[in-house]
Design an enzyme around this catalytic site. Sequence first.
Site, PDB file in Angstrom:
ATOM      1  N   HIS A 225     -42.981  50.096  11.176  1.00 62.74           N
ATOM      2  CA  HIS A 225     -42.476  51.134  11.008  1.00 62.74           C
ATOM      3  C   HIS A 225     -41.080  51.089  10.292  1.00 62.74           C
ATOM      4  CE1 HIS A 225     -39.275  48.206  12.715  1.00 62.74           C
ATOM      5  NE2 HIS A 225     -38.202  49.438  12.046  1.00 62.74           N
TER       6      HIS A 225
HETATM    7  C1  UD1 Z   1     -33.369  49.873  12.246  1.00 60.69           C
HETATM    8  C2  UD1 Z   1     -33.165  49.273  11.333  1.00 60.69           C
HETATM    9  C3  UD1 Z   1     -34.643  48.822  11.364  1.00 60.69           C
HETATM   10  C4  UD1 Z   1     -34.557  47.866  12.756  1.00 60.69           C
HETATM   11  C5  UD1 Z   1     -34.312  49.382  12.971  1.00 60.69           C
HETATM   12  C6  UD1 Z   1     -35.864  49.224  14.335  1.00 60.69           C
HETATM   13  C7  UD1 Z   1     -31.650  49.749   9.584  1.00 60.69           C
HETATM   14  C8  UD1 Z   1     -31.845  49.708   8.423  1.00 60.69           C
HETATM   15  N1  UD1 Z   1     -32.915  49.066   9.894  1.00 60.69           N
HETATM   16  O1  UD1 Z   1     -34.633  51.229  11.400  1.00 60.69           O
HETATM   17  O2  UD1 Z   1     -33.972  46.895  10.572  1.00 60.69           O
HETATM   18  O3  UD1 Z   1     -35.785  47.141  12.499  1.00 60.69           O
HETATM   19  O4  UD1 Z   1     -34.203  49.934  13.246  1.00 60.69           O
HETATM   20  O5  UD1 Z   1     -35.965  50.094  15.560  1.00 60.69           O
HETATM   21  O6  UD1 Z   1     -30.024  50.037   9.965  1.00 60.69           O
HETATM   22  N2  UD1 Z   1     -34.796  57.808  14.855  1.00 60.69           N
HETATM   23  C9  UD1 Z   1     -35.339  58.731  16.267  1.00 60.69           C
HETATM   24  N3  UD1 Z   1     -34.610  58.622  17.568  1.00 60.69           N
HETATM   25  C10 UD1 Z   1     -33.274  57.184  17.178  1.00 60.69           C
HETATM   26  C11 UD1 Z   1     -33.659  56.732  16.087  1.00 60.69           C
HETATM   27  C12 UD1 Z   1     -33.545  56.709  14.968  1.00 60.69           C
HETATM   28  O7  UD1 Z   1     -35.873  60.343  16.291  1.00 60.69           O
HETATM   29  O8  UD1 Z   1     -32.994  57.228  18.594  1.00 60.69           O
HETATM   30  C13 UD1 Z   1     -35.751  58.489  14.205  1.00 60.69           C
HETATM   31  C14 UD1 Z   1     -34.219  58.964  13.389  1.00 60.69           C
HETATM   32  O9  UD1 Z   1     -35.299  60.103  12.778  1.00 60.69           O
HETATM   33  C15 UD1 Z   1     -34.194  58.382  11.724  1.00 60.69           C
HETATM   34  C16 UD1 Z   1     -35.247  57.249  12.281  1.00 60.69           C
HETATM   35  O10 UD1 Z   1     -35.932  57.455  13.051  1.00 60.69           O
HETATM   36  O11 UD1 Z   1     -34.150  59.397  11.006  1.00 60.69           O
HETATM   37  C17 UD1 Z   1     -35.149  56.116  11.392  1.00 60.69           C
HETATM   38  O12 UD1 Z   1     -33.638  55.448  11.994  1.00 60.69           O
HETATM   39  P1  UD1 Z   1     -32.118  54.443  11.452  1.00 60.69           P
HETATM   40  O13 UD1 Z   1     -31.802  54.232  12.352  1.00 60.69           O
HETATM   41  O14 UD1 Z   1     -32.509  54.975  10.338  1.00 60.69           O
HETATM   42  O15 UD1 Z   1     -33.520  53.252  10.765  1.00 60.69           O
HETATM   43  P2  UD1 Z   1     -35.154  52.857  12.078  1.00 60.69           P
HETATM   44  O16 UD1 Z   1     -36.104  53.576  11.119  1.00 60.69           O
HETATM   45  O17 UD1 Z   1     -34.946  53.059  13.503  1.00 60.69           O
END
Ligand code: UD1
Length: 394
Positions: A225
């Site tokens: 991811h």
């Molecule tokens: C975050 C952490 C990463 C960890 C991962 C575990 C940071 C920089 N990264 O990455 O280290 O390995 O979590 O899962 O903090 N989204 C959803 N639903 C949610 C949350 C996110 O759909 O509940 C989608 C959104 O489109 C969002 C994208 O996922 O923009 C990324 O989410 P984000 O929290 O920015 O970072 P992760 O990739 O989840």
Amino acid sequence: MPVCLPRGTPQTYPAARMSTPSKIVFVVGARPNFPKVAPILAALRGREDITPLLVHTGQHYDPELSAMFFEDLGIAPPDVMLGVGSGSHAVQTAHVMMAFETVCLEEQPDAVVVLGDVNSTVACALVASKLHIPVAHVEAGLRSGDRTMPEELNRLVTDQLSERLYTHCREADDNLASEGVPASRVRFVGNVMIDTLLRLRPQSTKPELAGFDLTEHSYGLVTLHRPALVDEPASLRAMIAALSEISSDLPLLYPTHPRSMARLVAAGLVPEGTDARTLPQVAGSRLHLSPPVRYLQFLWLMDHARLVLTDSGGIQEETAVLGVPCLTIRDNTERAVTIEQGTNTLVGTDPADVLVAAAAALSAEARPNRPVPELWDGGAGERIAADLESWLRP
Ligand code: UD1
């Protein structure tokens, strides 16, 4: 010349204050934080001189990434929910900071504990430090040496701001020493995430996945991811092609983070509107997608897999304790301890190298006997709770 107390000296409490419990705010935001906080909160239960307050920033908000984890881990719902949601790094970090500052001003905690390396970790460490509230960082000192990773920047800044740094491997202590962090602030306590794994392994549950054979050691588990792997469509297509090829020898299950699902659609690898609950196969291969899996089921899937292929940090550690061979699809890792220990292999991000490494792993012994890293023994939460108590209530 100004006279100052050394940083990290807890405030001297007036007699009246000493009789009231110390309030510690614990911050969680994203999926990997939840298994880390659970054992510390459990160890603090019954300690009357400390009142924990759990703040969830809402960085992860989907039930599969958040609420179901709370349920499986037995954590009570957060005391404060900030609901900041997604956004660019700057937007997300800023929203967490703004909301968390209000919490700190209202609650006036004696300390703030942050965990891991997600955006919520650094955002809250910064807010608390600026309000002169001492910060403790759990899982301090990990370094990949790769500053293109958002997590690496989050770790560097958080460790510099923290008064108490809890480490889970000796290498982390060395990293902190080389960055000039005084040893007096660092405590080697072991791995809290492994406390959770050891506690819940007996309760792990086989998921219901109609159409995918979960016979022990007869499938592989994939998690990818990270932006570096999934954000660029051409590289994502090449990696998926390699995984599809591996799946002809070993069927693969890929529980997809929402970020990965969106990227798979954008790269034309799965049709728009695909329902991951139907376990779709990618390009007619035996690589199956599924929705994100809750903690107890994911633990079962790791424990019974023949091989795990991942770009996650925590999974490198969990497979080390379960004794499951793990191929880390990254160019570097902050978890070198799992490579030394023997379950983890850093294979890089070239799909050709992933194919070679998977073939080698499949021809090797399924479960070689490995020692578990030092202090990954189920007692880290207790050690942190005891240290927080002696730090804040000297
Ligand atoms: C975050 C952490 C990463 C960890 C991962 C575990 C940071 C920089 N990264 O990455 O280290 O390995 O979590 O899962 O903090 N989204 C959803 N639903 C949610 C949350 C996110 O759909 O509940 C989608 C959104 O489109 C969002 C994208 O996922 O923009 C990324 O989410 P984000 O929290 O920015 O970072 P992760 O990739 O989840």
